[in-house]
Scaffold this active site. Sequence first.
Site, short mmCIF file in Angstrom:
data_model
loop_
_atom_site.label_atom_id
_atom_site.label_comp_id
_atom_site.label_asym_id
_atom_site.label_seq_id
_atom_site.Cartn_x
_atom_site.Cartn_y
_atom_site.Cartn_z
N GLY A 83 -1.65 -5.66 -17.90
CA GLY A 83 -1.48 -7.10 -17.75
C GLY A 83 -2.78 -7.75 -17.33
O GLY A 83 -3.68 -7.09 -16.77
N GLY A 86 -5.96 -14.73 -14.80
CA GLY A 86 -7.18 -15.49 -15.05
C GLY A 86 -8.41 -14.81 -14.49
O GLY A 86 -9.51 -14.94 -15.01
N GLU A 89 -7.26 -8.01 -13.87
CA GLU A 89 -6.47 -7.31 -14.85
C GLU A 89 -5.96 -6.02 -14.22
O GLU A 89 -6.60 -5.44 -13.33
CB GLU A 89 -7.28 -7.00 -16.11
CG GLU A 89 -8.48 -6.09 -15.88
CD GLU A 89 -9.27 -5.86 -17.16
OE1 GLU A 89 -8.85 -6.37 -18.21
OE2 GLU A 89 -10.31 -5.17 -17.10
N ASP A 203 4.80 -18.03 -3.31
CA ASP A 203 5.05 -18.09 -4.76
C ASP A 203 6.23 -17.18 -5.13
O ASP A 203 6.17 -16.42 -6.08
CB ASP A 203 3.81 -17.68 -5.55
CG ASP A 203 3.90 -18.11 -7.02
OD1 ASP A 203 4.69 -19.03 -7.31
OD2 ASP A 203 3.19 -17.53 -7.85
N ASN A 208 8.36 -12.86 -10.14
CA ASN A 208 7.59 -12.06 -9.19
C ASN A 208 8.47 -11.06 -8.45
O ASN A 208 8.06 -10.51 -7.43
CB ASN A 208 6.89 -12.97 -8.17
CG ASN A 208 5.66 -13.62 -8.77
OD1 ASN A 208 5.14 -13.17 -9.78
ND2 ASN A 208 5.22 -14.71 -8.17
#
Length: 640
Positions: A83, A86, A89, A203, A208
Amino acid sequence: MSPMPDDDGTGDTLPQGPGQAPTVRGHAGARPSVPRDLGTPAPGDASTGSLAPTNALNDAGSGADPATSAGMSGRYTLGSVLGRGGMGEVMLATDEQIGREVAVKRMRSREPSAEERARFVREARVQGRLEHPAVVPVHDLASDAAGRPFFVMKRLAGKPMSDLLAAQRQSRSAEVDKRLLRAFADVCLAVEFAHDRGIIHRDLKPANIMLGDFGEVYVLDWGIARALADVSEAHARPVTGDLSLETGETRPGAVLGTPAYMAPEQLAGEPAGRGADVYSLGCMLFEIVAGEPLHRGARSIVSAAHAPDTRPSVRRADAPPELDAICVLATAYDPAARCPSARALGDAVQAYLDGDRDVALRARLAREHVDTARAALAASPGEDARRRAMQAAGRALALDPTADGAAEIVTSLMLEPPRVMPAEVAARIARQDADGARAQGRLAALTMLGYLAFLPLLAWTGIKDRGFVAAFEVLAVASAAHVYLMMRRTRDRVPVSGIYVNAAINAVLIGLICRMVGPFIIAPTLAAAALIAYAAHPLFGRARIIALMLGAGVAVPWLLELAGAIDPTYRFHDGILEMRSDIIDFSEAPVEVAFAVLLVMVLAEVALFSRTLALRQRAASTQLELQAWHLRQIVPARAA
């Protein structure tokens, strides 16, 4: 699937589950630092995020840039990309020292800034120090040969909660609902653990949350978590038009988080405390129970800021009232009015799963539904009012089977017909009638063909006018074919005009029989049998009109004979009725056989149509009695 903390607090975005808003991240210009309650980093780490270089990484076909791949041989052999965000990785890797698969998260930029390094290291340390079964463990934190930081985590196998919610929207399953609620209770405990350690996630959302293949539950993405002692985000500006919800783009100064799951105070740019995570958990619980998000798409900020109705039952009628109350408490607009902690929220859901029910709440809601049902019936006797009343009374019974008035309303609505038949019921009855008409039409076509059975008898007796007899047989075949084709083309409605046309053909046939054997005995008997067949189905026209048409088939030839317009087929002589025919010869044996055949056919036709009608009525009565019996088993005995 491996954990992909989709962000490091620098504005990167990962695709989310179906129907979910993207994660949007940013900063208010303040430089983040590693919170003191997470431990003191080595010299130089707090400001730059630098770590001692290591040659632990070995890229094996991972697609890493050549500038940083040279000399990276060591403990971890990198594989495919699991995955990307921004800034970071996640790579599949093999821990050569232990001999296991792991997930390695590293920075994508070749030359990350000091602030980016600090945020990346901060995420690893936050996640690594939350040692809880529902937090993905961090095994290692170091930097590669190029000086870029990376950290090593447990590799996970499972699905995000968002995927299960998307599948659940298509096909509701009670077992999946229970699994999601059990997982939610575990998530609440993990969040409470983080709060106890002074960490706010900021978040929380279904994307998630990872549900493992063997019952594990993991809370992912601690990239924008903050310590309660860290107030670097206290000056974040409120949400404005600079925030794009469709692309996940974050402008400088925007708040951090996913708008569809953010608390109102978090949207306003205030520091997120424990209550903000509780609100996010409440949004998740609402989505689990209601089957759809509380806030949607580009309107999520607006709806969250205007305190919408947070009862799942508003979106899903069968939502349990206990979970309704829990969602309302968890998503209160005022943080002080919310559920006091994530543990309390999880305990409330677990109590529901354990079978605890709020009897007083259910009784009160049942009374409210009974009042709603009565008000609907009092306002209007129409279809919509009956539907609303039935739904409200049914919910009252589901909440409290002993609710006063609920059973009586349900019983009366089910057993007493309405003044105006509901359109849906009328359509179903029309389809049933059409099915019955097709079956009865096929039977009628066969009886019309029965006229052909007289052809050999007529030939045996002796035919004087073969053209007349041929016309009779052609009309008999035409009548059978007409009714068969008409019923075959019938869907939800039988054409009454076609029924009348067919009745007219039969009237002509009866008139021809009058010319063969006279207007007495045989012709009236056939007219009566045909009338029974037509009158046995409600869609086969008006019975009195068909009776007049079939009666005319007997009366018209008779009146014409009385008027002398045509030759008579009978005469009375010395108290004896004599019959004569210009069409056939009367011979003793053939006539006796013909009368016997006619008697059998008429009896068979009347018996078939009468029994078909009786069986249809019996089936309808049986179905009604079964419904009434089942209803008596549901409602209390006094109402039955």
